[in-house]
Write a protein that holds these residues in place. Structure first.
Motif, short mmCIF file in Angstrom:
data_model
loop_
_atom_site.label_atom_id
_atom_site.label_comp_id
_atom_site.label_asym_id
_atom_site.label_seq_id
_atom_site.Cartn_x
_atom_site.Cartn_y
_atom_site.Cartn_z
N GLY A 67 0.81 -1.22 0.00
CA GLY A 67 0.00 0.00 0.00
C GLY A 67 0.83 1.26 0.00
O GLY A 67 0.29 2.37 0.13
N SER A 68 2.18 1.15 -0.13
CA SER A 68 3.04 2.33 -0.20
C SER A 68 4.30 1.97 -0.97
O SER A 68 4.53 0.79 -1.28
N SER A 69 5.14 2.99 -1.26
CA SER A 69 6.25 2.76 -2.21
C SER A 69 7.57 3.35 -1.78
O SER A 69 8.43 3.69 -2.61
N LEU B 192 9.80 0.07 6.70
CA LEU B 192 8.90 -0.47 5.67
C LEU B 192 9.62 -0.71 4.37
O LEU B 192 10.58 0.01 4.04
N LEU B 193 9.13 -1.70 3.61
CA LEU B 193 9.60 -1.92 2.25
C LEU B 193 8.37 -1.82 1.35
O LEU B 193 7.52 -2.71 1.35
N GLY B 194 8.26 -0.70 0.64
CA GLY B 194 7.07 -0.42 -0.17
C GLY B 194 7.05 -1.25 -1.43
O GLY B 194 8.07 -1.41 -2.11
N LEU B 195 5.85 -1.79 -1.73
CA LEU B 195 5.68 -2.64 -2.92
C LEU B 195 4.49 -2.20 -3.77
O LEU B 195 4.02 -2.96 -4.62
N ALA B 196 4.00 -0.96 -3.55
CA ALA B 196 3.02 -0.38 -4.46
C ALA B 196 3.80 0.16 -5.67
O ALA B 196 4.98 -0.16 -5.84
N PHE B 197 3.16 1.00 -6.49
CA PHE B 197 3.84 1.45 -7.71
C PHE B 197 4.74 2.65 -7.41
O PHE B 197 4.41 3.50 -6.58
N GLY C 281 -1.55 4.47 -7.99
CA GLY C 281 -0.31 4.02 -7.37
C GLY C 281 -0.47 2.76 -6.56
O GLY C 281 0.51 2.20 -6.06
N TYR C 282 -1.74 2.29 -6.41
CA TYR C 282 -2.03 1.09 -5.62
C TYR C 282 -2.35 -0.10 -6.52
O TYR C 282 -2.66 0.06 -7.69
N TRP C 283 -2.32 -1.29 -5.93
CA TRP C 283 -2.76 -2.51 -6.64
C TRP C 283 -4.29 -2.56 -6.55
O TRP C 283 -4.88 -3.30 -5.75
N ASP D 210 -3.55 -4.73 -0.02
CA ASP D 210 -2.63 -3.99 0.84
C ASP D 210 -2.07 -4.85 1.97
O ASP D 210 -2.70 -5.00 3.02
N THR D 211 -0.86 -5.38 1.77
CA THR D 211 -0.22 -6.24 2.77
C THR D 211 0.14 -5.45 4.04
O THR D 211 0.38 -6.05 5.08
#
Ligand code: F7L
Length: 333
Positions: free
Chosen positions: A36-38, A124-129, A192-194, A223-224
């Motif tokens: 949910g964030s990048s 945190l490790l962001g995995l959104a776009f 920017g989100y899945w 959103d993990t």
């Protein structure tokens, strides 16, 4: 290239932490992988001591491969009101054997009280776009976007579990982690989100009567980094209507249930295939000795649903960028 790293739940599965090694020699921090964030940001030696409470801190001065990104800074605020900010280094980052030698590592100078009190969470490790990365003046890429060209296949997967460790994999779809077929659905990355659409839902009533699935679907994000499943008011009300003793308790911030309630399952549909969140997952955590907080809550004033860990842990989830349009894959397990 591909790799796998363990996602270990904190109490009540409030979040899952995964080891990440940063720098030379490697400094290992346990990060919250957040689709949910990048931003990849970490507790760091740059913070005042008063803002650190047991977390492992990244110290760029102890990494021979750390390079400051001159003039760059970051500042992020999350949906739950937490926030952090700081400056930026490039350094080598390794997750489960997948490595990138000049990943933007955002070193915190300031973190909000929620992060200080979260003693096991080192960042945190962001995995959104990457479009929603907060670094200025030059936006930085997520770890996934950086390693994607090196991966055997441009995917990462989440196999989160109820009250036990699961895994995040990069570059591989491990067929031993799911049953049946993977159902794919297109993602709209424009926010920017899945973001994806569910085609319906149903509630397995306590009396095993199922409420017919809602014709209209609704859109939400995978959103993990969010603990609960935040869904449209109508869906949430339909669910708790089936739970005797359920009540909307504003002082607790949402629906509570008797801790000894037998909760109905919740099914959500993706492209017509249904996935079941077992009722047990929807008893999230106690608020007192007989009252518990529900794992499904209202998405009011967010404007879209948030399929957080309560939902995602019920499936094997593929975050797929093998095509021009990103996709999400869901499989039972
Ligand atoms: O703050 C997030 C939960 O926020 C949910 C959310 C996502 C996207 C848009 C609006 C929202 F409310 C959880 N934290 C993120 C980092 C640590 C936990």
């Amino acid at each position: 290239d591909s790799g796998s790293a363990t996602a270990t739940p904190e109490q009540y599965d409030i979040q899952y932490l995964t080891p990440v090694s940063i720098g030379t020699p490697p400094q290992t921090l346990n990060l919250d992988f957040d689709s949910g964030s990048s931003d990849l940001w970490v507790f760091s030696s740059l913070q005042p001591k008063s803002s650190v409470n047991g977390q492992t801190q990244y110290d760029p001065s102890k990494s021979s491969s750390a390079k400051n990104v001159s003039g760059a800074s970051w500042d992020i605020s999350y949906g739950d009101g937490s926030s952090s900010n700081g400056i930026v280094f490039k350094d080598v980052v390794n997750v489960g054997g997948v490595s990138f030698d000049s990943q933007a590592v955002e070193a915190a100078r300031t973190v909000s009280a929620q992060f200080t009190s979260d003693t096991n969470n080192d960042g945190l490790l962001g995995l959104a776009f990457s479009t929603i990365n907060t670094v200025t003046p030059t936006k930085q890429k997520t770890f996934f976007d950086n390693v994607a060209p090196s991966l055997d296949t441009k995917v990462w997967t989440a196999d989160l579990k109820y009250h036990e460790p699961g895994t995040y994999d990069f570059g591989v779809i491990d067929d031993s982690k799911y049953t049946g077929d993977i159902t794919y659905t297109d993602v709209d990355p424009s926010d920017g989100y899945w973001t994806f659409s569910t085609t319906g839902y149903s509630v397995g009533g306590a009396k095993n009567s199922t409420i017919k699935a809602r014709a209209a679907g609704f859109s939400g994000i995978a959103d993990t980094g969010t603990t609960l499943a935040l869904l449209p008011t109508e869906v949430v009300n339909a669910y708790y209507k089936e739970v005797s003793g359920a009540k909307l308790d504003r002082s607790q911030g949402g629906y509570t249930i008797p801790c000894d309630a037998t909760l109905p399952d919740f099914k959500f549909e993706v492209e017509g295939t249904s996935f079941t969140i077992p009722g047990q997952y929807i008893n999230y955590a106690p608020v007192d000795d007989s009252t518990c907080f529900g794992g499904i809550q209202d998405d009011a004033d967010i404007g879209f649903a948030i399929w957080g860990d309560v939902a995602l842990k019920a499936a094997f989830v593929v975050f797929d960028q093998t095509q021009s349009t990103p996709r999400l894959g869901f499989a039972n397990k």
